[in-house]
Structure formats: C-alpha cells, structure tokens
Design a protein around this motif. Sequence first.
Motif, PDB file in Angstrom:
ATOM      1  N   PHE B  15     -41.746 -36.627 152.001  1.00  0.00           N
ATOM      2  CA  PHE B  15     -42.697 -36.840 150.916  1.00  0.00           C
ATOM      3  C   PHE B  15     -42.286 -38.074 150.125  1.00  0.00           C
ATOM      4  CE2 PHE B  15     -40.081 -35.239 147.382  1.00  0.00           C
ATOM      5  CZ  PHE B  15     -39.145 -34.450 148.058  1.00  0.00           C
ATOM      6  N   THR B  16     -43.222 -38.563 149.366  1.00  0.00           N
ATOM      7  CA  THR B  16     -42.996 -39.758 148.558  1.00  0.00           C
ATOM      8  C   THR B  16     -43.426 -39.465 147.126  1.00  0.00           C
ATOM      9  OG1 THR B  16     -43.448 -41.165 150.457  1.00  0.00           O
ATOM     10  CG2 THR B  16     -43.561 -42.212 148.303  1.00  0.00           C
ATOM     11  N   ILE B  17     -42.642 -39.921 146.189  1.00  0.00           N
ATOM     12  CA  ILE B  17     -43.016 -39.778 144.778  1.00  0.00           C
ATOM     13  C   ILE B  17     -43.504 -41.137 144.287  1.00  0.00           C
ATOM     14  CG2 ILE B  17     -42.210 -39.181 142.461  1.00  0.00           C
ATOM     15  CD1 ILE B  17     -40.128 -37.358 143.771  1.00  0.00           C
ATOM     16  N   ASP B  18     -44.789 -41.206 144.036  1.00  0.00           N
ATOM     17  CA  ASP B  18     -45.338 -42.479 143.555  1.00  0.00           C
ATOM     18  C   ASP B  18     -45.308 -42.486 142.019  1.00  0.00           C
ATOM     19  OD1 ASP B  18     -47.674 -41.245 142.518  1.00  0.00           O
ATOM     20  OD2 ASP B  18     -48.715 -41.461 144.442  1.00  0.00           O
ATOM     21  N   PRO B  19     -45.583 -43.630 141.412  1.00  0.00           N
ATOM     22  CA  PRO B  19     -45.489 -43.703 139.938  1.00  0.00           C
ATOM     23  C   PRO B  19     -46.361 -42.671 139.225  1.00  0.00           C
ATOM     24  CG  PRO B  19     -45.600 -45.908 140.873  1.00  0.00           C
ATOM     25  CD  PRO B  19     -45.831 -44.968 142.003  1.00  0.00           C
ATOM     26  N   ASN B  20     -47.550 -42.423 139.751  1.00  0.00           N
ATOM     27  CA  ASN B  20     -48.426 -41.441 139.102  1.00  0.00           C
ATOM     28  C   ASN B  20     -47.821 -40.037 139.157  1.00  0.00           C
ATOM     29  OD1 ASN B  20     -50.346 -43.339 138.437  1.00  0.00           O
ATOM     30  ND2 ASN B  20     -51.519 -43.037 140.327  1.00  0.00           N
ATOM     31  N   MET B  21     -47.192 -39.703 140.289  1.00  0.00           N
ATOM     32  CA  MET B  21     -46.567 -38.383 140.425  1.00  0.00           C
ATOM     33  C   MET B  21     -45.395 -38.241 139.465  1.00  0.00           C
ATOM     34  SD  MET B  21     -46.624 -38.098 144.577  1.00  0.00           S
ATOM     35  CE  MET B  21     -45.817 -36.503 144.737  1.00  0.00           C
ATOM     36  N   GLU B  32     -38.751 -36.212 127.585  1.00  0.00           N
ATOM     37  CA  GLU B  32     -38.694 -37.357 126.672  1.00  0.00           C
ATOM     38  C   GLU B  32     -37.442 -38.204 126.898  1.00  0.00           C
ATOM     39  OE1 GLU B  32     -39.096 -35.603 122.823  1.00  0.00           O
ATOM     40  OE2 GLU B  32     -41.228 -35.221 123.083  1.00  0.00           O
ATOM     41  N   SER B  33     -36.820 -38.046 128.054  1.00  0.00           N
ATOM     42  CA  SER B  33     -35.608 -38.819 128.324  1.00  0.00           C
ATOM     43  C   SER B  33     -35.958 -40.260 128.669  1.00  0.00           C
ATOM     44  CB  SER B  33     -34.819 -38.186 129.474  1.00  0.00           C
ATOM     45  OG  SER B  33     -35.550 -38.317 130.682  1.00  0.00           O
ATOM     46  N   GLN B  34     -34.937 -41.075 128.699  1.00  0.00           N
ATOM     47  CA  GLN B  34     -35.115 -42.505 128.967  1.00  0.00           C
ATOM     48  C   GLN B  34     -35.677 -42.746 130.365  1.00  0.00           C
ATOM     49  OE1 GLN B  34     -31.461 -44.665 128.398  1.00  0.00           O
ATOM     50  NE2 GLN B  34     -32.248 -46.462 129.460  1.00  0.00           N
ATOM     51  N   LEU B  35     -35.218 -41.952 131.342  1.00  0.00           N
ATOM     52  CA  LEU B  35     -35.687 -42.106 132.719  1.00  0.00           C
ATOM     53  C   LEU B  35     -37.197 -41.923 132.786  1.00  0.00           C
ATOM     54  CD1 LEU B  35     -33.116 -40.131 134.911  1.00  0.00           C
ATOM     55  CD2 LEU B  35     -33.533 -42.587 134.900  1.00  0.00           C
ATOM     56  N   ALA B  36     -37.655 -40.855 132.096  1.00  0.00           N
ATOM     57  CA  ALA B  36     -39.098 -40.580 132.111  1.00  0.00           C
ATOM     58  C   ALA B  36     -39.854 -41.688 131.397  1.00  0.00           C
ATOM     59  CB  ALA B  36     -39.370 -39.233 131.458  1.00  0.00           C
ATOM     60  N   ALA B  37     -39.296 -42.154 130.281  1.00  0.00           N
ATOM     61  CA  ALA B  37     -39.962 -43.207 129.510  1.00  0.00           C
ATOM     62  C   ALA B  37     -40.092 -44.486 130.337  1.00  0.00           C
ATOM     63  CB  ALA B  37     -39.189 -43.479 128.225  1.00  0.00           C
ATOM     64  N   GLU B  38     -39.127 -44.729 131.210  1.00  0.00           N
ATOM     65  CA  GLU B  38     -39.156 -45.933 132.046  1.00  0.00           C
ATOM     66  C   GLU B  38     -39.997 -45.730 133.302  1.00  0.00           C
ATOM     67  OE1 GLU B  38     -35.017 -46.673 132.685  1.00  0.00           O
ATOM     68  OE2 GLU B  38     -34.709 -47.530 130.692  1.00  0.00           O
ATOM     69  N   GLY B  39     -40.561 -44.518 133.447  1.00  0.00           N
ATOM     70  CA  GLY B  39     -41.407 -44.264 134.606  1.00  0.00           C
ATOM     71  C   GLY B  39     -40.639 -44.060 135.892  1.00  0.00           C
ATOM     72  N   LYS B  40     -39.318 -43.821 135.790  1.00  0.00           N
ATOM     73  CA  LYS B  40     -38.520 -43.602 136.997  1.00  0.00           C
ATOM     74  C   LYS B  40     -38.681 -42.161 137.483  1.00  0.00           C
ATOM     75  CE  LYS B  40     -35.221 -47.212 135.918  1.00  0.00           C
ATOM     76  NZ  LYS B  40     -33.877 -47.552 135.439  1.00  0.00           N
ATOM     77  N   VAL B  41     -38.137 -41.878 138.648  1.00  0.00           N
ATOM     78  CA  VAL B  41     -38.264 -40.535 139.205  1.00  0.00           C
ATOM     79  C   VAL B  41     -37.364 -39.579 138.430  1.00  0.00           C
ATOM     80  CG1 VAL B  41     -37.934 -39.103 141.243  1.00  0.00           C
ATOM     81  CG2 VAL B  41     -38.758 -41.454 141.498  1.00  0.00           C
ATOM     82  N   PRO B  42     -37.948 -38.571 137.751  1.00  0.00           N
ATOM     83  CA  PRO B  42     -37.085 -37.590 137.095  1.00  0.00           C
ATOM     84  C   PRO B  42     -36.264 -36.855 138.162  1.00  0.00           C
ATOM     85  CG  PRO B  42     -39.353 -37.419 136.297  1.00  0.00           C
ATOM     86  CD  PRO B  42     -39.364 -38.316 137.510  1.00  0.00           C
ATOM     87  N   PRO B  76     -30.094 -41.807 142.875  1.00  0.00           N
ATOM     88  CA  PRO B  76     -31.446 -41.572 142.365  1.00  0.00           C
ATOM     89  C   PRO B  76     -32.499 -41.854 143.432  1.00  0.00           C
ATOM     90  CG  PRO B  76     -30.233 -43.166 141.000  1.00  0.00           C
ATOM     91  CD  PRO B  76     -29.447 -42.967 142.249  1.00  0.00           C
ATOM     92  N   ALA B  77     -33.526 -41.033 143.474  1.00  0.00           N
ATOM     93  CA  ALA B  77     -34.674 -41.327 144.348  1.00  0.00           C
ATOM     94  C   ALA B  77     -35.455 -42.483 143.727  1.00  0.00           C
ATOM     95  CB  ALA B  77     -35.563 -40.103 144.469  1.00  0.00           C
ATOM     96  N   GLN B  78     -36.052 -43.285 144.583  1.00  0.00           N
ATOM     97  CA  GLN B  78     -36.816 -44.445 144.113  1.00  0.00           C
ATOM     98  C   GLN B  78     -38.307 -44.188 144.264  1.00  0.00           C
ATOM     99  OE1 GLN B  78     -35.109 -46.971 142.663  1.00  0.00           O
ATOM    100  NE2 GLN B  78     -33.255 -45.802 143.123  1.00  0.00           N
ATOM    101  N   LEU B  79     -39.077 -44.717 143.349  1.00  0.00           N
ATOM    102  CA  LEU B  79     -40.528 -44.604 143.428  1.00  0.00           C
ATOM    103  C   LEU B  79     -41.023 -45.203 144.744  1.00  0.00           C
ATOM    104  CD1 LEU B  79     -41.467 -45.692 139.804  1.00  0.00           C
ATOM    105  CD2 LEU B  79     -41.674 -43.387 140.754  1.00  0.00           C
ATOM    106  N   ASP B  80     -41.978 -44.514 145.353  1.00  0.00           N
ATOM    107  CA  ASP B  80     -42.647 -44.965 146.584  1.00  0.00           C
ATOM    108  C   ASP B  80     -41.718 -45.026 147.800  1.00  0.00           C
ATOM    109  OD1 ASP B  80     -45.210 -45.254 145.463  1.00  0.00           O
ATOM    110  OD2 ASP B  80     -44.697 -47.225 144.659  1.00  0.00           O
TER     111      ASP B  80
END
Lengths: 136, 126
Positions: B15-21, B32-42, B76-80
């Motif tokens: 599976f792939t985690i895209d930015p929208n996911m 509300e963590s920094q990772l989430a704020a930066e749009g990275k994969v939680p 860390p997993a990377q987007l896309d």
Amino acid sequence: MTRNNWVEGQSLPEVTKTVTQEQVNAYADAAHDWSPIHLDADFAAGTQFGKRIAHGMLGLGFVSEMLSLAFPDSWGRSGGLKVRFKAPIFPGETVKISGEVTRVSDSDGEETVTCTVVCVKPDDTEAITGTATVRI
Amino acid sequence: MGSLEPGHRFEDQSFTIDPNMAVAYAAAVGDESQLAAEGKVPPMAVIALGLSQVIEALKLGGGTIHASQEVEYTAPAQLDEPIVAITVLKGNSVRRGSRFATVETTFTTTSGDGIARAISMVIIPE
C-alpha cells in the motif's frame, strides 16, 4: 541531566482527547477499518460492550501523537511501543494520555529513553497501558 | 482462520500513503504534532493501515477486538512510497470460547529497507 535532557520521573507532554462518533467514522475511513463494532450501532448493541467502541488503533494514535510531541525527531525512526488494550473507549468519552520516563540509558553513543504510557478514561480506568522506548 | 497454523505466511500486501491519506489520518486522530503539521506520514498510520489489511485478509468477524500491540520503527515511511507488508501468523488458539490470534507484520520499502515491525493480538468471538 542527560545528553538530551531526559531524566527519570519526567512526564511526557499530556494529550487530552474527546472522542466522538464522527471522529470514529473519520478514522475508519482514514485507516480503512470499517468494522461494524465501531460504526454500526445495531451490530454493536449485540456485542459484549453493548454499544459502538472506538478503534483501539485510534487510542494508539493518541499515544503516538504524545510520543511524536515528546520525541519529534526520533519516535518514528527508532521508537518502540508495547501496549495492552485493557478497556474500550466509547464515543463521547474524554481520555487523557500521559507518560513518564522510567529509565535513561546510554550505550554506543545513543541515548535510550524508556517510558510508561497510559490512556485513562473519565472514570479513571485504564484503556491502554504499556511501555515505549525511544533511541535518541 | 481456525485451520491456520503458526508460521503461516499470508499473501504479501502493498500500500501507499499519499499526502491526502496522511492528512486525513492526522485529522481523524486530531494529531497536533510537528510531523502531522508538516504533512509527513504519522508513524502509527503505517501500522493502522497495515493492520486493516491483515483484518481484511483474515476475514475476521465484526466483533473482533484488538487486545495488544507491539510496534518497532526503524525508519520513517515516506509519502507516495510503496510499503510492502509481510504478515506471518505467530499464534492461533482458542480459550474460553474466543480465538486468540497473533500476527507479526514487517513493513519495508519495495527494495527491502525496513520501516517497522508490528505484532498484533486480536480476540475473535467463536
């Protein structure tokens, strides 16, 4: 004080969440877990809990948020977590997620912080308990 | 499920985690963590999406309860970036009218670099 300023007995940043059914529905879509025990009131009425419950992984998402706040550069890179789901979180409940550093060790140039983590329900019962370890 | 022996390897999942996911997951958790704020994969999104695939593959009933969870991150997993999830049954027994199943899932990139390892125990009403 240690290299990264973590000391035994130190508290992690507490997180408080009020869980709603709308949030559970949104989580189901985001995590692709549409189990009826979380979403279907009629189905859930026939389970041991008698009503819908939040996903255990949603509660664990709260724990992970706390660990991301505490260890922003390390949690997702070198963190470990071991928890038990002891009681369900019901929509409408407000839960508090907290943690405390129990050990700080230094080995091979890396500092390892071990913490207890707990998610507590409004009646003070524990929904999730466990231990997290993060290499910094 | 009842006939599966420990050691059984389920069909590999990807599976792939895209930015929208990633944003949807962080919003659903209220992260509300920094990772989430930066749009990275939680970090927990990887485990949650992997576990949902396991639940689907096992065809578990709707009354299945999550009893315990272990997680160990290595990168860390990377987007896309496609994530490969390899799941092995570690335990499968019946006690007091319920089945206890334990699965271990290893998450890697398509080139085999480790992302995380998770051990999940679920209780399935018989």
